[in-house]
Scaffold this active site. Sequence first.
Site, short mmCIF file in Angstrom:
data_model
loop_
_atom_site.label_atom_id
_atom_site.label_comp_id
_atom_site.label_asym_id
_atom_site.label_seq_id
_atom_site.Cartn_x
_atom_site.Cartn_y
_atom_site.Cartn_z
N LYS A 183 -1.52 -4.43 -20.88
CA LYS A 183 -1.68 -4.70 -22.31
C LYS A 183 -1.48 -3.42 -23.09
O LYS A 183 -2.29 -2.50 -23.01
CB LYS A 183 -3.07 -5.24 -22.63
CG LYS A 183 -3.19 -5.70 -24.10
CD LYS A 183 -4.63 -5.88 -24.55
CE LYS A 183 -5.22 -4.61 -25.10
NZ LYS A 183 -4.58 -4.14 -26.36
N GLU A 259 -9.49 6.98 -18.45
CA GLU A 259 -9.17 8.25 -19.10
C GLU A 259 -9.55 8.08 -20.55
O GLU A 259 -8.90 7.36 -21.31
CB GLU A 259 -7.68 8.57 -18.95
CG GLU A 259 -7.37 10.06 -19.04
CD GLU A 259 -6.75 10.46 -20.36
OE1 GLU A 259 -6.83 11.65 -20.71
OE2 GLU A 259 -6.18 9.60 -21.05
N CYS A 293 -5.71 12.62 -26.93
CA CYS A 293 -7.07 12.77 -26.41
C CYS A 293 -7.41 14.21 -26.05
O CYS A 293 -8.57 14.60 -26.10
CB CYS A 293 -7.27 11.86 -25.20
SG CYS A 293 -6.13 12.16 -23.84
N GLU A 390 -15.23 12.47 -31.83
CA GLU A 390 -13.79 12.56 -31.68
C GLU A 390 -13.15 11.98 -32.94
O GLU A 390 -13.23 10.78 -33.21
CB GLU A 390 -13.32 11.78 -30.45
CG GLU A 390 -11.82 11.92 -30.21
CD GLU A 390 -11.35 11.15 -28.98
OE1 GLU A 390 -10.44 11.65 -28.30
OE2 GLU A 390 -11.89 10.07 -28.72
#
Length: 487
Positions: A183, A259, A293, A390
């Site tokens: 996906k 991850e 990231c 983040e």
Amino acid sequence: MTYSFDPQKITLPTAHFVGGSYVDGPEALDVRAPSDGRLLAAIPCADSEIVDRAVTSARDALKTSGWAGSQPRERLKALHTWADLIEKEAAYLAQLEAICSSRPVSQVIEGDIRVTAEQIRFFAEFSDKEGGDLVPTSDGQLGFIAAEPYGVIGAITPWNFPISMAGWKLGPALAAGNAVVLKPSEMTPFSTLYMAELSVRAGLPAGLINVVLGDGPVTGNAITGHPGIDKVSFTGSTRAGGLIMENIARHGIRPMTLELGGKSPQVVFADADPEQAVDCLARGILPNAGQFCVAGSRMIVQRQIAEEIAEKLAVRFGEESPAATWDDPAGFSPVISENQLNRMDGIVRAALAEGAELICGGERFDRPGSFYRPTLIAGVDNASPSVREEIFGPVATFQTFETEEEAVALASHETYGLCAGLHTKDLSRAMRMTGRLQAGTVWVNRYGRSSDHILPTGGWKSSGLGKDLGREAYLANRRTKSVLIDL
């Protein structure tokens, strides 16, 4: 070479890709271009029935093609052919990615596609070179460790590097003998669909790669909770990773690779080369508008050189000029959506309201699209949301330190441990700090991955479980069986 294109002349794939063919469904999700906000297309959202169809297709493909049990060299050849076709179709692939993402078309062609093809070839080479192990036993016994593919891997990839992230998941999974139900992000689905189509054209068995479109709550949950998925591999936010773990646990224990997010520090000591350090600090937050990231979004600089570094960064940040992702030459990237831009701006506003100093940026560019100026904030401590959360955008915090102990304390994050950067000419200090920085990857006098795929990536703490890339990624797509035979 000119890479620009007209976004109104691109034919977009907007259906699931299951069993080697496109499968339509009711339009449910809008896909927009962050470069100007235009509506590009509407795509279906796969429910449990479509996901089940994709899983069945994957399992049937494994059974009928003999992909897992064939000569490993045949898998290698097929994957090399696929990588060749990806490179051959680079121009169209890049347009499909650039139109809906934050990636400039020239960077996709020159960087993402080339690296992804290399990664597929890299993992293909493990097909006929990695196997089980014969272990020492007593006379009259035979002991060995057999390595086998899991079967069907459920993969979920993010929107920030669609082609690259698909390559991270598909390359090692297929080389190890698995099939995949993938996906992509509902915001950037088009290039992944075409990669799957190219795999069939390259000779991979139809159904080995199935791409289902949809969001996380519906499609993602259907994949991670499906009993026919033998392992899950996910790249995305820590919050989403936690929800995936919960959903897997509710439907039966199975292995997973996650991850996840990061809030990575870049620590600069006074003996570092200032020009090199500024270049690394900038490259750790400016590409893709900070939407990656491993972004080095926490800049931690020794006080003796802090003013000089901050001034140079402000100049560097101010040089960025935005451009639509389909324009060439490439400009500063847009933020993926208005929602993300507003969230990011809210964190900046809150930090300033609490007394932070705005060195530069702090507002959107005055032009259509979701473009935000590169932003540097000083005068914050580790309790500030601008340091803790983040942000996933072109916003960095700037902190100073005196001693090595203080640098370690500032660099340590209560939640994240994905990557860290370190800048110093002192080799002894570099070795000490590398051991003390709490991160899955440490870069010294550089920031960011190279095109060498041998080094694995993956985080500590809430930045993830397991590894992508490297030999570890291939091994993570195979499970072992211990065998002991009395002769």
